[in-house]
Design a protein around this motif. Structure first.
Motif, PDB file in Angstrom:
ATOM      1  N   ILE A 145      37.572  48.286  32.556  1.00 36.80           N
ATOM      2  CA  ILE A 145      39.011  47.518  32.787  1.00 36.80           C
ATOM      3  C   ILE A 145      39.717  49.109  32.715  1.00 36.80           C
ATOM      4  O   ILE A 145      39.375  49.902  32.723  1.00 36.80           O
ATOM      5  CB  ILE A 145      38.766  47.265  31.368  1.00 36.80           C
ATOM      6  CG1 ILE A 145      37.247  45.991  30.864  1.00 36.80           C
ATOM      7  CG2 ILE A 145      40.111  46.464  30.981  1.00 36.80           C
ATOM      8  CD1 ILE A 145      38.380  44.850  31.919  1.00 36.80           C
ATOM      9  N   GLY A 196      34.395  38.174  29.299  1.00 35.46           N
ATOM     10  CA  GLY A 196      35.182  38.492  30.369  1.00 35.46           C
ATOM     11  C   GLY A 196      33.847  38.587  31.295  1.00 35.46           C
ATOM     12  O   GLY A 196      34.379  39.432  31.903  1.00 35.46           O
ATOM     13  N   VAL A 255      34.349  45.056  38.229  1.00 31.36           N
ATOM     14  CA  VAL A 255      34.967  44.833  37.302  1.00 31.36           C
ATOM     15  C   VAL A 255      34.186  44.869  35.854  1.00 31.36           C
ATOM     16  O   VAL A 255      34.452  45.759  34.338  1.00 31.36           O
ATOM     17  CB  VAL A 255      35.879  43.542  36.924  1.00 31.36           C
ATOM     18  CG1 VAL A 255      36.363  43.559  35.313  1.00 31.36           C
ATOM     19  CG2 VAL A 255      37.335  43.976  37.651  1.00 31.36           C
ATOM     20  N   SER A 256      33.368  43.872  35.769  1.00 28.75           N
ATOM     21  CA  SER A 256      32.258  43.804  34.081  1.00 28.75           C
ATOM     22  C   SER A 256      30.744  44.150  35.168  1.00 28.75           C
ATOM     23  O   SER A 256      30.090  43.957  33.936  1.00 28.75           O
ATOM     24  CB  SER A 256      32.125  42.556  34.207  1.00 28.75           C
ATOM     25  OG  SER A 256      31.703  41.286  35.369  1.00 28.75           O
ATOM     26  N   ALA A 261      39.992  41.950  30.762  1.00 26.82           N
ATOM     27  CA  ALA A 261      39.051  41.502  32.042  1.00 26.82           C
ATOM     28  C   ALA A 261      39.255  40.724  33.490  1.00 26.82           C
ATOM     29  O   ALA A 261      39.388  40.981  34.485  1.00 26.82           O
ATOM     30  CB  ALA A 261      37.537  40.996  31.565  1.00 26.82           C
ATOM     31  N   SER A 275      42.577  42.800  34.593  1.00 26.43           N
ATOM     32  CA  SER A 275      41.772  43.649  36.086  1.00 26.43           C
ATOM     33  C   SER A 275      40.949  43.063  37.646  1.00 26.43           C
ATOM     34  O   SER A 275      40.939  43.635  38.265  1.00 26.43           O
ATOM     35  CB  SER A 275      40.616  44.314  35.764  1.00 26.43           C
ATOM     36  OG  SER A 275      41.250  44.909  33.770  1.00 26.43           O
TER      37      SER A 275
END
Length: 387
Positions: free
Chosen positions: A3, A173, A319-320, A371, A374
Motif C-alpha cells: 500500500i 483489500g 497493490v495486493s 488498498a 492505492s
C-alpha cells in the motif's frame, strides 16, 4: 501488501470523509450535499478543472500529469448515492436521515476516489490526464447514463474508464475481476390481470383473478427451466402479488404482479420479455380473463473489455499481490452505460467479513481505504507512465 504509505497517513482524513457521507445519505439524483463537498475538496486538492452538474448532480475533476505528451486520458468513476433503507448498524456515524442509508458502500467508493484524487493532484507522477468521475443515482436512477448523455466522455476526452465496488465476503483489500459479461441486465415487469369480481361463495359467477395470477406465477418459472438455454444465465422472479381486495369473502376483479428479470445476454433478455408476454396473455385467456404486461428494460449487461480488464488486474496485483477471478453477478450496475461508451473494466475489492450490501446491518469497512486508493493511483500511473 505494498500500500502506498501516503494513504496510511491519510487514512484518518479519508475515513472522516467517508463517515460524514455515511451519516448524511442522499438518494438518486438528490446528491447535492455530497456533490458539493466533493467539488469543494477537488478544488482544494488543486485539480486543474472541476465541473459540477454533469448528469444533473454529477461532479467531474480533471488532473493533468507532469507531462501530457502521451495524449492518454483515463477516467476513474465512483458512485455517490445511498438506498431507501432504515439503518440498523448502531454505529456512531450511522445515518441521521430516517429511511436512508449507505447500504452499498458508495460512501466508501466516493471517499476512496477523493483520496486518490488528492494524491494524484499532489504527485502528478504520470504522463497524461486523469478524469475523476463522481456519479449520482446508481441505485436505479441511471445516473451513469445521464452523465454519458450529457456528453461527458467527449467533453473530457475520456479514452478508457474504470469502476470499483466493495465486495463483502472477500478478504478486505483483496481484488477480483473477470472479462466479458460481469453484471446482469436488470429489467422489471408489471402484469395487470383483470377478471370478474364477486362473492367468494359464488365463484361460478366470477372470473377469479387470484387463480389466474397464481397459475401465471407458476407458469413463469418454466421460462428458465424449459425455455432458456441451460448454459446461459437467467433469473425470473415474481416479487409482488397484490389484489385489490383484502376481504375474506370477495373475489377481486384485479390482481397485479410485479417482478424482475436478470440476464447476461441480449438473446436471453429478448426471450424473457417475449415469453412473459405470451404466458400472461394466453394464461389469462384460458381462464376467461385479460392480462396486460408492462415490461420495462433497465440497466444493460455490464461488459468488461478484455484488454482493460487485464490493465485493472495488473494494478490490483501490484497493490495486493493477487487478483482473483470474480464470479458472475446477477445484480445490476449502471457503470454498464459508461462501458458502452468507452472500453474499460469494473473491479471488486474485498470488504471483509461484513453484512452483505443492501442489508440494514451493512457498513463499509474503512480498513479497505488504503488498498482502494492505492489501486486507483497504481492504475493511473501504470496506464500513463511518467516520461
Amino acid at each position: 501488501m505494498p500500500i502506498k504509505n501516503r494513504f496510511s497517513e491519510m487514512l484518518p482524513e479519508i475515513t472522516a470523509w467517508r463517515q460524514d457521507f455515511h451519516a448524511h445519505p442522499e438518494l438518486l439524483f438528490d446528491c447535492h450535499r455530497t456533490a458539493g463537498i466533493v467539488a469543494e475538496k477537488l478544488r482544494e486538492f488543486g485539480c486543474d478543472e472541476v465541473v459540477e452538474g454533469i448528469g444533473r448532480t454529477g461532479v467531474v475533476g480533471v488532473i493533468r500529469g507532469k507531462n501530457t505528451s502521451s495524449g492518454r486520458v483515463v477516467g476513474l468513476r465512483a458512485d455517490m448515492d445511498a438506498l431507501p433503507i432504515h439503518e440498523a448498524t448502531g454505529a456512531d456515524h450511522a445515518s441521521k436521515e430516517a429511511g436512508k442509508m449507505h447500504a452499498c458502500g458508495h460512501d466508501g467508493h466516493t471517499a476512496m476516489l477523493m483520496g486518490a484524487a488528492k494524491y494524484l493532484a499532489e504527485t502528478r507522477n504520470f504522463d497524461g490526464t486523469v478524469v475523476v468521475i463522481f456519479q449520482p443515482a446508481e441505485e436505479g436512477g441511471g445516473g451513469g447514463d445521464e452523465m454519458c448523455r450529457d456528453g461527458m466522455m467527449e467533453r473530457f476526452g475520456i479514452q478508457e474508464v474504470y469502476g470499483m465496488h466493495n465486495w463483502p465476503g472477500t478478504p478486505a483489500g483483496e481484488f477480483a475481476i473477470r472479462p466479458g459479461a460481469f453484471f446482469a441486465a436488470t429489467d422489471q415487469f408489471e402484469i395487470a390481470v383483470e377478471g370478474r369480481g364477486g362473492h367468494a361463495a359464488k365463484p361460478h359467477q366470477c372470473v377469479d383473478t387470484t387463480v389466474v395470477a397464481a397459475h401465471l406465477v407458476v407458469a413463469m418459472q418454466s421460462i428458465v427451466s424449459r425455455n432458456a438455454d441451460p448454459t446461459l444465465e437467467m433469473v425470473v422472479s415474481v416479487t409482488s402479488f397484490v389484489t385489490e381486495s383484502q376481504a375474506f369473502n370477495v373475489i377481486p376483479q384485479h390482481v397485479t404482479l410485479r417482478g424482475t428479470v436478470r440476464t447476461l445476454s441480449q438473446e436471453m433478455r429478448d426471450l424473457a420479455e417475449t415469453r412473459i408476454k405470451a404466458l400472461a396473455e394466453h394464461t389469462a385467456t384460458a381462464f376467461g380473463a385479460k392480462a396486460h404486461v408492462d415490461y420495462r428494460r433497465g440497466y444493460p449487461v455490464m461488459v468488461n473489455s478484455e484488454t482493460e480488464t487485464e490493465h485493472a488486474a495488473a494494478a490490483a496485483r501490484a497493490v495486493s499481490g493477487q487478483c482473483a477471478s470474480a464470479p458472475l453477478v446477477m445484480g445490476g450496475e449502471d457503470f454498464a452505460y459508461m462501458l458502452q461508451e468507452r472500453p474499460g473494466a469494473y473491479i471488486l475489492v474485498g470488504n471483509g467479513d461484513t453484512a452483505d450490501v443492501h442489508n440494514p446491518a451493512y457498513d463499509f469497512n474503512d480498513s479497505v481505504i488504503p488498498a482502494g486508493c492505492s489501486f486507483w493511483v497504481e492504475l493511473a500511473e501504470q496506464r500513463m507512465p511518467a516520461a
